[in-house]
Scaffold this active site. Structure first.
Site, PDB file in Angstrom:
ATOM      1  N   GLU A 285      10.556  -0.377  -2.718  1.00 19.20           N
ATOM      2  CA  GLU A 285      10.653  -1.825  -2.920  1.00 19.20           C
ATOM      3  C   GLU A 285      12.008  -2.227  -3.468  1.00 19.20           C
ATOM      4  O   GLU A 285      12.475  -3.342  -3.262  1.00 19.20           O
ATOM      5  CB  GLU A 285       9.555  -2.311  -3.882  1.00 19.20           C
ATOM      6  CG  GLU A 285       8.274  -2.672  -3.183  1.00 19.20           C
ATOM      7  CD  GLU A 285       7.274  -3.431  -4.051  1.00 19.20           C
ATOM      8  OE1 GLU A 285       7.535  -3.681  -5.245  1.00 19.20           O
ATOM      9  OE2 GLU A 285       6.202  -3.770  -3.529  1.00 19.20           O
ATOM     10  N   HIS A 306       1.984  23.354   5.042  1.00 21.73           N
ATOM     11  CA  HIS A 306       1.119  23.665   6.183  1.00 21.73           C
ATOM     12  C   HIS A 306       0.830  22.428   7.018  1.00 21.73           C
ATOM     13  O   HIS A 306      -0.084  22.417   7.826  1.00 21.73           O
ATOM     14  CB  HIS A 306      -0.171  24.320   5.676  1.00 21.73           C
ATOM     15  CG  HIS A 306       0.118  25.613   4.959  1.00 21.73           C
ATOM     16  ND1 HIS A 306      -0.011  26.844   5.559  1.00 21.73           N
ATOM     17  CD2 HIS A 306       0.583  25.842   3.708  1.00 21.73           C
ATOM     18  CE1 HIS A 306       0.348  27.781   4.687  1.00 21.73           C
ATOM     19  NE2 HIS A 306       0.717  27.200   3.568  1.00 21.73           N
ATOM     20  N   LYS A 420       1.505 -11.283   3.492  1.00 18.44           N
ATOM     21  CA  LYS A 420       0.622 -12.214   2.767  1.00 18.44           C
ATOM     22  C   LYS A 420       0.533 -13.532   3.527  1.00 18.44           C
ATOM     23  O   LYS A 420      -0.548 -14.100   3.676  1.00 18.44           O
ATOM     24  CB  LYS A 420       1.183 -12.495   1.364  1.00 18.44           C
ATOM     25  CG  LYS A 420       1.128 -11.326   0.426  1.00 18.44           C
ATOM     26  CD  LYS A 420       1.566 -11.756  -0.965  1.00 18.44           C
ATOM     27  CE  LYS A 420       1.824 -10.558  -1.848  1.00 18.44           C
ATOM     28  NZ  LYS A 420       2.530 -10.890  -3.072  1.00 18.44           N
TER      29      LYS A 420
HETATM   30  O1  PA5 Z   1       6.812  -4.274  -8.134  1.00 22.34           O
HETATM   31  C1  PA5 Z   1       6.289  -5.349  -7.901  1.00 22.34           C
HETATM   32  O2  PA5 Z   1       6.742  -6.422  -8.366  1.00 22.34           O
HETATM   33  C2  PA5 Z   1       5.043  -5.453  -7.058  1.00 22.34           C
HETATM   34  O3  PA5 Z   1       4.675  -4.235  -6.523  1.00 22.34           O
HETATM   35  C3  PA5 Z   1       3.879  -5.976  -7.901  1.00 22.34           C
HETATM   36  O4  PA5 Z   1       3.682  -5.128  -8.990  1.00 22.34           O
HETATM   37  C4  PA5 Z   1       2.594  -6.077  -7.097  1.00 22.34           C
HETATM   38  O5  PA5 Z   1       2.800  -6.860  -5.952  1.00 22.34           O
HETATM   39  C5  PA5 Z   1       1.478  -6.692  -7.930  1.00 22.34           C
HETATM   40  O6  PA5 Z   1       1.846  -7.947  -8.396  1.00 22.34           O
HETATM   41  P1  PA5 Z   1       1.089  -8.673  -9.569  1.00 22.34           P
HETATM   42  O7  PA5 Z   1       1.211  -7.869 -10.804  1.00 22.34           O
HETATM   43  O8  PA5 Z   1       1.776 -10.005  -9.691  1.00 22.34           O
HETATM   44  O9  PA5 Z   1      -0.345  -8.814  -9.147  1.00 22.34           O
END
Ligand code: PA5
Length: 444
Positions: A285, A306, A420
């Site tokens: 990310e 494996h 989303k």
């Molecule tokens: O690293 C990030 O910002 C995302 O992976 C969030 O942690 C994830 O989308 C969950 O978001 P939230 O804590 O707002 O539910």
């Protein structure tokens, strides 16, 4: 924790890595002085040293409440609101914790998928158990955890009554904003705050990671101490040669420049599987944007030798490997002698299992390097809270440096919105009428 880059030099010289010294150290400074991209999300940089005694005590108090009042605690969250706690708990727990008795509540995760069977079977299990809920969402609006929480809140209220359910639910969310904050205020839940300037995937050292770890009976003080010591070892003023995070960031970026566009994180203990998952999210990310970024993958060895072993050895040569090597195991076990020796394994008689594992590790590293896969090695003395704290902070700060070297903002995730938007349009969410029409037309 020690970092070794000797086995990348056949592919990228040490001189080339060290030539990026000033750049890497400049980015360490930028992270501390908040002068780089995404500077609103750098609260995690100083986090290990800045968590106060009263914050720790508040977390420990809630943990001891659950210990007295719940057999199971369901932790609801996804992405950064899930993987840090899951990684820590998996790494520190007995491999067979689900089958063994323990004085602490058993921890179960939900809200990290939208599987109907998962949620049905979870509720079926909870029907006869005393349980509590820790719901974690920074935005407070993420669909997956919100759906799981709606179901479990309803179940717990029906099972324990609304007043008792209120006491068994803790919410971890933004201080002011979001649907979860509004709900928590309205229902009177105990809450912990995810600081505004700490993004999900950098939040393992906030209550997001600390509360589940404390409930499971592990030392959050040791976890924080390890992270704080790593902060000192990687901060501004530490020379490049002594800063493992700066070296790791420089090495992986040089490898990337040389065409190694995928990094595989490898562990030789199944307990580390979710550390790899946490790392994949952190780097995926943070760096995968603007059509750039090292693709993060993971393997658990020797199991995956494996399955994935063939590809790593002889597939497309765009891979490098980073191994988390554990110096000492928690237990000792020797291979027995067998006079019949029908399995011809007597050459291993009386050897520790870990010695065999270590030779598998060494042999694999040499084979992979021979096959064109550069190898970075991170050695930790043992799997414990302190070393995990060090490892988490090391990977976080290295990710910040590395993302800056790559030229991206390592603290946003604009690409996550695309699915989303489509999902909401397909589900006819109010406000998505135009998108709904367009996406449905595409499907005809
Ligand atoms: O690293 C990030 O910002 C995302 O992976 C969030 O942690 C994830 O989308 C969950 O978001 P939230 O804590 O707002 O539910």
């Amino acid at each position: 924790m020690k970092l070794y880059i000797d086995h990348i030099t056949k592919f990228v010289s040490k001189e080339k890595v060290y030539a990026r010294r000033d750049e890497a150290l400049g980015y360490v400074k930028a992270l501390y002085e908040k002068t780089g991209k995404g500077s609103d999300f750098l609260g995690w940089v100083q986090l290990p040293a800045s968590v106060t005694e009263s914050e720790i005590a508040a977390i420990e108090e809630v943990a001891s409440f659950y210990k007295k009042n719940a057999e199971i605690v369901v932790v609801i969250g996804i992405g950064g609101s899930y993987l840090g706690a899951k990684a820590t708990l998996e790494a520190l727990s007995d491999n067979f914790w689900t089958m063994k008795e323990n004085e602490n509540p058993k921890m179960i995760f939900a809200g990290q998928n939208i599987s109907e069977d998962y949620l049905y079977e979870l509720i079926d299990l909870l029907e006869t158990r005393k349980y509590g809920i820790v719901v974690i969402s920074k935005s407070g609006t993420t669909t997956e955890p919100a759906v799981a929480f709606r179901l479990l809140k309803d179940h717990l209220e029906k099972k324990a009554g609304k007043t008792q359910a209120k006491d068994l639910i803790v919410a971890i969310t933004d201080e002011k904003r979001g649907a979860l904050r509004t709900l928590a205020r309205q229902e009177g839940y105990r809450t912990f705050v995810i600081p505004d300037d700490v993004g999900g995937r950098y939040s393992v050292l906030t209550p997001v990671g600390l509360l589940p770890v404390a409930i499971a009976g592990f030392s959050i003080r040791q976890l924080l101490q390890g992270a704080a010591d790593m902060q000192k070892a990687t901060g501004p003023g530490v020379p490049f040669e002594e800063n493992p995070a700066a070296i790791y960031a420089a090495a992986r970026n040089e490898l990337y420049r040389s065409g190694k566009t995928a990094e595989i994180l490898a562990g030789y203990h199944p307990k580390l599987l979710y550390v790899t998952e946490w790392w994949k999210q952190l780097y995926g990310e943070s760096e995968g944007k603007e059509n750039r970024g090292i693709f993060p993958a993971g393997v658990t060895l020797t199991a995956d030798l494996h399955s994935m072993g063939q590809y790593i050895q002889e597939g497309l040569r765009n891979i490098f490997e980073t191994v988390i090597s554990v110096e000492r195991t928690a237990h000792k076990l020797r291979i027995p002698n067998d006079p019949a020796n029908l399995d011809t394994l007597n050459f291993l008689s009386e050897k520790r299992i870990d010695e065999v594992n270590k030779m598998a590790e060494l042999g694999t590293m040499l084979a992979h390097v021979d096959g064109g896969v550069p190898n970075i090695r991170i050695e930790i003395p043992a799997i414990n809270e302190y070393n995990l704290g060090e490892l988490f902070y090391f990977f976080e700060i290295a990710c910040g440096i590395s993302g800056y070297m790559l030229g991206v903002n390592p603290f946003d995730q604009p690409g996550v919105e695309a699915y989303k938007k489509n999902m909401f349009a397909l589900l006819d969410k109010p406000g998505y009428e135009e998108e709904s029409k367009k996406i449905k037309a595409r499907l005809q």
